[in-house]
Design a protein around this motif. Sequence first.
Motif, PDB file in Angstrom:
ATOM      1  N   THR A   9       0.830  -1.211   0.000  1.00 24.36           N
ATOM      2  CA  THR A   9       0.000   0.000   0.000  1.00 24.36           C
ATOM      3  C   THR A   9       0.857   1.250   0.000  1.00 24.36           C
ATOM      4  O   THR A   9       0.346   2.347  -0.019  1.00 24.36           O
ATOM      5  N   GLN A  10       2.194   1.080   0.063  1.00 26.33           N
ATOM      6  CA  GLN A  10       3.067   2.242   0.221  1.00 26.33           C
ATOM      7  C   GLN A  10       4.033   2.330  -0.968  1.00 26.33           C
ATOM      8  O   GLN A  10       4.556   1.314  -1.397  1.00 26.33           O
ATOM      9  N   ASP A  11       4.229   3.512  -1.480  1.00 28.90           N
ATOM     10  CA  ASP A  11       5.190   3.701  -2.572  1.00 28.90           C
ATOM     11  C   ASP A  11       6.439   4.386  -2.053  1.00 28.90           C
ATOM     12  O   ASP A  11       6.439   5.004  -1.000  1.00 28.90           O
ATOM     13  N   ARG A  68      -9.395   2.646  15.306  1.00 33.20           N
ATOM     14  CA  ARG A  68      -8.496   1.481  15.283  1.00 33.20           C
ATOM     15  C   ARG A  68      -7.261   1.740  14.435  1.00 33.20           C
ATOM     16  O   ARG A  68      -7.318   2.405  13.411  1.00 33.20           O
ATOM     17  N   VAL A  69      -6.140   1.198  14.903  1.00 36.05           N
ATOM     18  CA  VAL A  69      -4.870   1.362  14.188  1.00 36.05           C
ATOM     19  C   VAL A  69      -4.236  -0.022  14.035  1.00 36.05           C
ATOM     20  O   VAL A  69      -3.421  -0.439  14.873  1.00 36.05           O
ATOM     21  N   ARG A 124      -2.439  -4.960   4.650  1.00 32.93           N
ATOM     22  CA  ARG A 124      -3.393  -4.336   3.716  1.00 32.93           C
ATOM     23  C   ARG A 124      -3.816  -2.947   4.174  1.00 32.93           C
ATOM     24  O   ARG A 124      -4.242  -2.120   3.375  1.00 32.93           O
ATOM     25  N   ALA A 125      -3.765  -2.719   5.487  1.00 34.46           N
ATOM     26  CA  ALA A 125      -4.253  -1.442   6.025  1.00 34.46           C
ATOM     27  C   ALA A 125      -3.308  -0.324   5.613  1.00 34.46           C
ATOM     28  O   ALA A 125      -2.103  -0.436   5.788  1.00 34.46           O
ATOM     29  N   LYS A 126      -3.871   0.742   5.065  1.00 35.36           N
ATOM     30  CA  LYS A 126      -3.036   1.865   4.626  1.00 35.36           C
ATOM     31  C   LYS A 126      -2.792   2.779   5.818  1.00 35.36           C
ATOM     32  O   LYS A 126      -3.696   3.454   6.278  1.00 35.36           O
ATOM     33  N   ARG A 175      -5.729   5.153   7.358  1.00 36.10           N
ATOM     34  CA  ARG A 175      -6.543   5.764   6.301  1.00 36.10           C
ATOM     35  C   ARG A 175      -7.716   4.866   5.918  1.00 36.10           C
ATOM     36  O   ARG A 175      -8.861   5.150   6.203  1.00 36.10           O
ATOM     37  N   GLU A 176      -7.377   3.751   5.204  1.00 35.55           N
ATOM     38  CA  GLU A 176      -8.451   2.827   4.825  1.00 35.55           C
ATOM     39  C   GLU A 176      -7.833   1.474   4.558  1.00 35.55           C
ATOM     40  O   GLU A 176      -6.621   1.336   4.499  1.00 35.55           O
TER      41      GLU A 176
END
Length: 218
Positions: A15-17, A183-184, A190-192, A215-216
Amino acid sequence: MGQKINPLGFRLGTTQDHHAIWFSQPKNYSEGLQEDQKIRDCIKNYIQKNMKISSGVEGVACIQIQKRIDLIQVTIYMGFPKLLVEGRTRRIEELQLNIQKELNCVNRKLNIAITRIPNPYANPNILAEFIAGQLKNRVSFRKAMKKAIELTEQADTKGIQVQIAGRIDGKEIARVEWIREGRVPLQTIRAKIDYCSYPVRTIYGVLGIKIWIFREEE
Protein backbone atom coordinates in the motif's frame (compact mmCIF):
# COMPACT_ATOMS: atom_id res chain seq x y z
CA MET A 1 7.72 -7.44 23.84
CA GLY A 2 6.37 -6.51 20.43
CA GLN A 3 9.21 -5.30 18.25
CA LYS A 4 8.20 -2.07 16.54
CA ILE A 5 8.89 -1.64 12.85
CA ASN A 6 8.44 1.46 10.73
CA PRO A 7 4.93 1.01 9.25
CA LEU A 8 5.93 2.65 5.97
CA GLY A 9 8.89 0.36 5.26
CA PHE A 10 6.81 -2.62 6.38
CA ARG A 11 4.20 -1.87 3.69
CA LEU A 12 6.51 -1.01 0.79
CA GLY A 13 5.24 -2.61 -2.38
CA THR A 14 1.70 -3.22 -1.10
CA THR A 15 0.00 0.00 0.00
CA GLN A 16 3.07 2.24 0.22
CA ASP A 17 5.19 3.70 -2.57
CA HIS A 18 8.74 4.99 -2.48
CA HIS A 19 9.26 8.72 -2.02
CA ALA A 20 12.27 8.72 -4.34
CA ILE A 21 12.35 6.92 -7.68
CA TRP A 22 15.67 6.58 -9.50
CA PHE A 23 18.27 4.03 -10.45
CA SER A 24 22.03 4.11 -10.05
CA GLN A 25 25.04 1.81 -10.08
CA PRO A 26 26.08 0.53 -6.63
CA LYS A 27 29.18 2.72 -6.50
CA ASN A 28 27.18 5.92 -7.16
CA TYR A 29 24.27 5.01 -4.91
CA SER A 30 25.46 6.93 -1.83
CA GLU A 31 25.89 10.10 -3.90
CA GLY A 32 22.31 9.84 -5.14
CA LEU A 33 21.08 9.35 -1.59
CA GLN A 34 22.96 12.40 -0.29
CA GLU A 35 21.65 14.41 -3.24
CA ASP A 36 18.06 13.50 -2.24
CA GLN A 37 18.71 14.56 1.34
CA LYS A 38 20.19 17.88 0.17
CA ILE A 39 17.13 18.59 -2.00
CA ARG A 40 14.76 17.83 0.91
CA ASP A 41 16.75 19.93 3.40
CA CYS A 42 16.99 22.80 0.93
CA ILE A 43 13.21 22.87 0.36
CA LYS A 44 12.44 22.67 4.09
CA ASN A 45 14.90 25.43 4.98
CA TYR A 46 13.55 27.68 2.23
CA ILE A 47 9.97 27.21 3.41
CA GLN A 48 10.93 27.80 7.06
CA LYS A 49 12.80 30.97 6.17
CA ASN A 50 10.15 32.51 3.95
CA MET A 51 6.87 31.48 5.46
CA LYS A 52 5.61 32.11 8.91
CA ILE A 53 1.95 31.28 9.01
CA SER A 54 -0.51 31.95 11.76
CA SER A 55 -0.72 28.34 12.93
CA GLY A 56 3.02 27.75 12.79
CA VAL A 57 2.58 24.82 10.41
CA GLU A 58 4.76 24.66 7.32
CA GLY A 59 2.40 22.18 5.74
CA VAL A 60 4.82 20.01 3.75
CA ALA A 61 3.29 16.55 3.67
CA CYS A 62 5.94 14.84 1.60
CA ILE A 63 8.53 15.51 -1.08
CA GLN A 64 8.75 13.09 -4.00
CA ILE A 65 11.85 12.95 -6.15
CA GLN A 66 12.10 11.31 -9.56
CA LYS A 67 15.40 11.31 -11.39
CA ARG A 68 16.17 10.62 -15.02
CA ILE A 69 19.46 11.05 -16.85
CA ASP A 70 18.85 14.69 -17.74
CA LEU A 71 16.03 15.69 -15.38
CA ILE A 72 15.24 15.85 -11.68
CA GLN A 73 11.51 16.10 -11.05
CA VAL A 74 10.59 17.23 -7.52
CA THR A 75 6.96 17.19 -6.40
CA ILE A 76 6.14 18.94 -3.12
CA TYR A 77 2.87 17.82 -1.55
CA MET A 78 1.59 20.64 0.61
CA GLY A 79 -1.42 21.09 2.83
CA PHE A 80 -1.42 24.89 2.68
CA PRO A 81 0.18 25.83 -0.65
CA LYS A 82 -0.88 29.46 -0.37
CA LEU A 83 2.58 30.13 1.08
CA LEU A 84 4.34 29.35 -2.15
CA VAL A 85 1.51 30.49 -4.39
CA GLU A 86 1.76 34.22 -3.71
CA GLY A 87 4.21 35.30 -6.37
CA ARG A 88 4.29 31.64 -7.27
CA THR A 89 6.59 31.62 -10.29
CA ARG A 90 9.12 33.89 -8.61
CA ARG A 91 9.18 31.79 -5.45
CA ILE A 92 9.58 28.52 -7.33
CA GLU A 93 12.33 29.93 -9.54
CA GLU A 94 14.16 31.15 -6.43
CA LEU A 95 13.83 27.70 -4.86
CA GLN A 96 15.09 26.08 -8.06
CA LEU A 97 18.14 28.33 -8.09
CA ASN A 98 18.85 27.52 -4.44
CA ILE A 99 18.72 23.78 -5.07
CA GLN A 100 20.81 24.03 -8.24
CA LYS A 101 23.44 25.96 -6.31
CA GLU A 102 23.39 23.35 -3.57
CA LEU A 103 23.72 20.41 -5.98
CA ASN A 104 25.75 22.27 -8.64
CA CYS A 105 24.06 20.15 -11.32
CA VAL A 106 25.24 21.45 -14.68
CA ASN A 107 23.86 19.03 -17.22
CA ARG A 108 20.55 18.24 -15.53
CA LYS A 109 17.34 20.20 -15.57
CA LEU A 110 15.45 20.68 -12.31
CA ASN A 111 11.67 20.78 -12.26
CA ILE A 112 9.61 21.68 -9.19
CA ALA A 113 5.88 21.14 -8.96
CA ILE A 114 3.59 21.88 -6.03
CA THR A 115 0.56 19.69 -5.42
CA ARG A 116 -2.12 20.42 -2.86
CA ILE A 117 -3.36 17.55 -0.70
CA PRO A 118 -7.11 17.54 -0.03
CA ASN A 119 -7.30 17.19 3.78
CA PRO A 120 -4.09 18.49 5.30
CA TYR A 121 -4.87 17.31 8.82
CA ALA A 122 -5.19 13.70 7.68
CA ASN A 123 -1.42 13.81 7.12
CA PRO A 124 0.85 12.88 10.05
CA ASN A 125 3.66 15.32 9.16
CA ILE A 126 1.35 18.34 9.18
CA LEU A 127 -0.31 17.13 12.40
CA ALA A 128 3.08 16.64 14.07
CA GLU A 129 4.06 20.19 13.11
CA PHE A 130 0.80 21.42 14.60
CA ILE A 131 1.45 19.58 17.90
CA ALA A 132 5.05 20.81 17.93
CA GLY A 133 3.85 24.41 17.59
CA GLN A 134 1.45 23.89 20.49
CA LEU A 135 4.13 22.35 22.72
CA LYS A 136 6.53 25.19 21.97
CA ASN A 137 3.86 27.62 23.13
CA ARG A 138 3.65 25.70 26.43
CA VAL A 139 0.18 24.27 25.83
CA SER A 140 -0.32 21.13 27.94
CA PHE A 141 0.51 18.03 25.93
CA ARG A 142 -2.85 16.31 26.56
CA LYS A 143 -4.72 19.31 25.23
CA ALA A 144 -2.48 19.38 22.14
CA MET A 145 -3.00 15.65 21.50
CA LYS A 146 -6.77 15.90 21.89
CA LYS A 147 -6.94 18.90 19.56
CA ALA A 148 -4.89 17.00 16.97
CA ILE A 149 -7.23 14.02 17.20
CA GLU A 150 -10.26 16.30 16.74
CA LEU A 151 -8.67 17.75 13.61
CA THR A 152 -8.08 14.29 12.09
CA GLU A 153 -11.57 13.14 12.90
CA GLN A 154 -12.91 16.02 10.83
CA ALA A 155 -10.62 14.89 8.01
CA ASP A 156 -12.43 11.54 7.74
CA THR A 157 -9.88 8.94 8.92
CA LYS A 158 -10.54 5.58 10.54
CA GLY A 159 -8.12 5.78 13.44
CA ILE A 160 -5.17 7.68 14.87
CA GLN A 161 -2.53 7.10 17.54
CA VAL A 162 -0.36 9.92 18.87
CA GLN A 163 2.67 9.35 21.09
CA ILE A 164 4.87 11.96 22.79
CA ALA A 165 8.08 10.98 24.56
CA GLY A 166 10.68 12.93 26.52
CA ARG A 167 10.62 15.48 29.34
CA ILE A 168 6.93 16.24 29.02
CA ASP A 169 5.86 19.49 30.74
CA GLY A 170 9.46 19.91 31.92
CA LYS A 171 9.34 17.00 34.39
CA GLU A 172 12.77 15.68 35.38
CA ILE A 173 12.01 12.05 34.52
CA ALA A 174 11.32 11.45 30.85
CA ARG A 175 8.25 9.40 30.04
CA VAL A 176 6.10 8.27 27.14
CA GLU A 177 2.45 9.28 26.84
CA TRP A 178 0.14 8.07 24.10
CA ILE A 179 -3.49 8.28 23.12
CA ARG A 180 -5.46 6.34 20.53
CA GLU A 181 -8.81 6.95 18.83
CA GLY A 182 -10.48 4.50 16.46
CA ARG A 183 -8.50 1.48 15.28
CA VAL A 184 -4.87 1.36 14.19
CA PRO A 185 -4.11 -2.16 12.86
CA LEU A 186 -0.31 -2.03 12.59
CA GLN A 187 0.03 -5.76 11.87
CA THR A 188 -2.36 -5.73 8.90
CA ILE A 189 -0.29 -5.10 5.80
CA ARG A 190 -3.39 -4.34 3.72
CA ALA A 191 -4.25 -1.44 6.02
CA LYS A 192 -3.04 1.87 4.63
CA ILE A 193 -1.24 3.51 7.53
CA ASP A 194 0.55 6.84 7.44
CA TYR A 195 3.31 7.37 9.96
CA CYS A 196 5.75 10.04 10.95
CA SER A 197 8.19 10.74 13.76
CA TYR A 198 9.07 14.34 14.45
CA PRO A 199 11.51 15.86 16.98
CA VAL A 200 10.52 19.08 18.78
CA ARG A 201 12.99 21.36 20.52
CA THR A 202 11.33 22.77 23.64
CA ILE A 203 13.03 24.80 26.34
CA TYR A 204 13.30 21.69 28.53
CA GLY A 205 14.88 19.46 25.92
CA VAL A 206 13.93 17.48 22.85
CA LEU A 207 10.56 15.72 22.70
CA GLY A 208 9.69 13.10 20.12
CA ILE A 209 6.27 12.95 18.49
CA LYS A 210 5.09 9.85 16.66
CA ILE A 211 1.82 9.70 14.78
CA TRP A 212 0.09 6.74 13.15
CA ILE A 213 -2.98 7.44 11.02
CA PHE A 214 -5.15 4.63 9.66
CA ARG A 215 -6.54 5.76 6.30
CA GLU A 216 -8.45 2.83 4.82
CA GLU A 217 -8.18 -0.86 4.13
CA GLU A 218 -7.51 -2.02 0.60
